[in-house]
Write an enzyme that holds these catalytic residues in place. Structure first.
Site, PDB file in Angstrom:
ATOM      1  N   ARG A  64      37.616  30.126  27.529  1.00  0.00           N
ATOM      2  CA  ARG A  64      37.293  31.272  28.378  1.00  0.00           C
ATOM      3  C   ARG A  64      37.394  32.547  27.550  1.00  0.00           C
ATOM      4  O   ARG A  64      37.797  32.517  26.394  1.00  0.00           O
ATOM      5  CB  ARG A  64      38.265  31.344  29.563  1.00  0.00           C
ATOM      6  N   GLY A  65      37.034  33.669  28.172  1.00  0.00           N
ATOM      7  CA  GLY A  65      37.074  34.953  27.481  1.00  0.00           C
ATOM      8  C   GLY A  65      35.713  35.275  26.896  1.00  0.00           C
ATOM      9  O   GLY A  65      35.113  34.448  26.186  1.00  0.00           O
ATOM     10  N   ALA A  66      35.216  36.471  27.169  1.00  0.00           N
ATOM     11  CA  ALA A  66      33.825  36.813  26.848  1.00  0.00           C
ATOM     12  C   ALA A  66      33.427  36.528  25.400  1.00  0.00           C
ATOM     13  O   ALA A  66      32.460  35.796  25.161  1.00  0.00           O
ATOM     14  CB  ALA A  66      33.559  38.271  27.210  1.00  0.00           C
ATOM     15  N   ARG A  98      28.810  30.125  33.269  1.00  0.00           N
ATOM     16  CA  ARG A  98      29.579  31.218  33.878  1.00  0.00           C
ATOM     17  C   ARG A  98      28.677  32.447  33.911  1.00  0.00           C
ATOM     18  O   ARG A  98      28.458  33.095  32.881  1.00  0.00           O
ATOM     19  CB  ARG A  98      30.868  31.501  33.110  1.00  0.00           C
ATOM     20  N   GLN A 212      46.377  34.006  34.156  1.00  0.00           N
ATOM     21  CA  GLN A 212      46.066  34.080  32.731  1.00  0.00           C
ATOM     22  C   GLN A 212      46.999  35.029  31.996  1.00  0.00           C
ATOM     23  O   GLN A 212      47.279  34.848  30.807  1.00  0.00           O
ATOM     24  CB  GLN A 212      44.616  34.508  32.505  1.00  0.00           C
ATOM     25  N   ASP A 253      33.923  41.403  30.636  1.00  0.00           N
ATOM     26  CA  ASP A 253      33.025  40.255  30.582  1.00  0.00           C
ATOM     27  C   ASP A 253      31.565  40.678  30.597  1.00  0.00           C
ATOM     28  O   ASP A 253      30.711  39.925  30.141  1.00  0.00           O
ATOM     29  CB  ASP A 253      33.318  39.321  31.755  1.00  0.00           C
ATOM     30  N   ASN A 263      35.254  43.006  34.815  1.00  0.00           N
ATOM     31  CA  ASN A 263      36.384  42.357  34.144  1.00  0.00           C
ATOM     32  C   ASN A 263      37.137  41.539  35.185  1.00  0.00           C
ATOM     33  O   ASN A 263      36.802  41.565  36.383  1.00  0.00           O
ATOM     34  CB  ASN A 263      37.296  43.395  33.482  1.00  0.00           C
ATOM     35  N   LYS A 264      38.158  40.815  34.741  1.00  0.00           N
ATOM     36  CA  LYS A 264      38.926  39.962  35.640  1.00  0.00           C
ATOM     37  C   LYS A 264      39.322  40.721  36.902  1.00  0.00           C
ATOM     38  O   LYS A 264      39.750  41.864  36.846  1.00  0.00           O
ATOM     39  CB  LYS A 264      40.166  39.441  34.927  1.00  0.00           C
TER      40      LYS A 264
END
Length: 380
Positions: A64-66, A98, A212, A253, A263-264
């Site tokens: 995960r993570g852009a 995603r 996270q 993201d 973002n999250k």
């Protein structure tokens, strides 16, 4: 899921456990991922032999993570090509795994384009596969270099906004080496401040519902001997009210052309709190996260995650009972609202820090100029 697991011995350290790597064992090339759903209890690897396994790893948030998703997407295309699978089909599946994370599609397109061009030029499927792999490796290297430059630009901005050091920084979700080919985005800035002796405290939002921050950012902070404190997301307001936060650092993201930042989920409330309390709200992301084809925040597709992530709690090595594989914390049949991201408008963002420098104030014109400058650097 991926094809197999491999567990590390206790003597392994974080610096020796990359979030992602390409390997070529005798039985054929594989993409090896550190399974982030098992952290911090276990350091376990997933071994992917095809794109479908990687798609499942992406959807389950094992990777995960852009920035890292972009790298993974590029390697996924290369994996399909090298192993003789349908590259176009693999690219479509990977790019859609995603929808909010623009870097994923960017990485997929980069390797896909390299494969198409080489195939058209040579007609040799092996050369085309090697071209896709070379593109993925180049993207991986470039992201590591961008991470280091973002850390430098971000620390310079912190020192400009908050002279004297002793920074107390609040961060949300995870944005360190677990999301990057290097040391990350927002977390890399905090880490640079720590190494320079200018970080007094890293406040770590736990980041519900998947934790996270608690599982991953705290893990990285502890491994780097940083002074950090974990807090529930809804405790952030009391920290601001007490004057305990000097700056907010988050990743992204997707950044729309007008400077809106996805973002999250939970980032937007932090931006509102930061504005009310006159605290800088700083976004750190590579230029590839800026999407000029998305005009504004309303045009960003926000991924909706399964409701059981809210109605159940999952933890490694804990017996499970719920439909989603977790421990139920809400009555059976409870509906849940579970967006993976929220969108912060540009007027609440103090600065966007990239490897090419910082944009402040955040405007469509400034972002377009930054992206144009980045393209010129890449071409030269």
């Amino acid at each position: 899921m991926a094809d197999q697991y491999a567990q590390f011995g206790e003597d392994k350290r974080l610096s020796e456990i990359p979030a992602l790597r390409w390997e070529e064992p005798p039985e054929g090339p594989v993409l090896v991922l550190l399974d982030q759903t098992r952290l911090p209890a276990e350091e376990v690897e997933l071994v992917c032999t095809d794109a479908s396994a990687l798609v499942e790893a992406i959807r389950s948030l094992a990777v995960r993570g852009a920035p890292l998703l972009g790298i993974a997407g590029a390697y996924g295309v290369a994996l399909a090509a090298v192993r003789g699978f349908d590259v176009e089909e693999a690219a479509t599946a990977l790019a859609g795994a995603r929808p909010t994370a623009v870097n994923l599609a960017v990485g997929v397109r980069r390797a896909q384009t390299a494969h198409r061009d080489a195939l058209a030029r040579t007609g040799d499927v092996r050369q085309a596969a090697q071209a896709a792999l070379a593109a993925a490796r180049t993207l991986h290297r470039e992201d590591a270099e961008a991470s280091a430059r973002m850390a430098g630009h971000g620390l310079a901005l912190l020192d400009e906004l908050l002279p004297g050091g002793g920074h107390r920084v609040l961060t949300h979700c995870n944005s360190g080496s677990l999301v990057s080919g290097g040391e990350g985005t927002a977390f890399a800035v905090a880490l640079a401040a720590h190494r320079a002796g200018r970080l007094r405290r890293l406040w770590v939002d736990e980041t519900r519902p998947l934790l996270q921050g608690a599982r991953l950012t705290a893990y990285e902070a502890a491994r780097n001997d940083m002074a950090y404190t974990l807090l529930t997301d809804n405790a952030a307001g009391s920290l601001f009210a007490a004057g305990e936060v000097d700056a907010v650092l988050v990743g992204a993201d997707r950044i729309a052309a007008d400077g809106s930042v996805a973002n999250k989920v939970g980032s937007y409330p932090l931006a509102v709190l930061a504005r009310y309390h006159h605290v800088p709200f700083i976004v750190v992301a590579p230029v590839t996260t800026v999407d000029p084809d998305t005009p504004d925040g309303a045009s960003i597709e926000v991924e909706q995650r399964p409701g059981y992530e809210v109605t159940e709690v999952t933890a490694p090595q804990v017996p499970v009972a719920g439909a989603g594989g977790g421990i139920p914390v809400a009555p059976l049949g409870t509906q849940a609202y579970n967006p993976a991201f929220d969108v912060t408008p540009p007027e609440l963002v103090t600065a966007i820090v990239t490897e090419e420098g910082a944009v402040s104030p955040v405007t469509a014109e400034a972002l377009a100029e930054l992206c144009a400058r980045s393209r010129q650097v890449t071409i030269s």
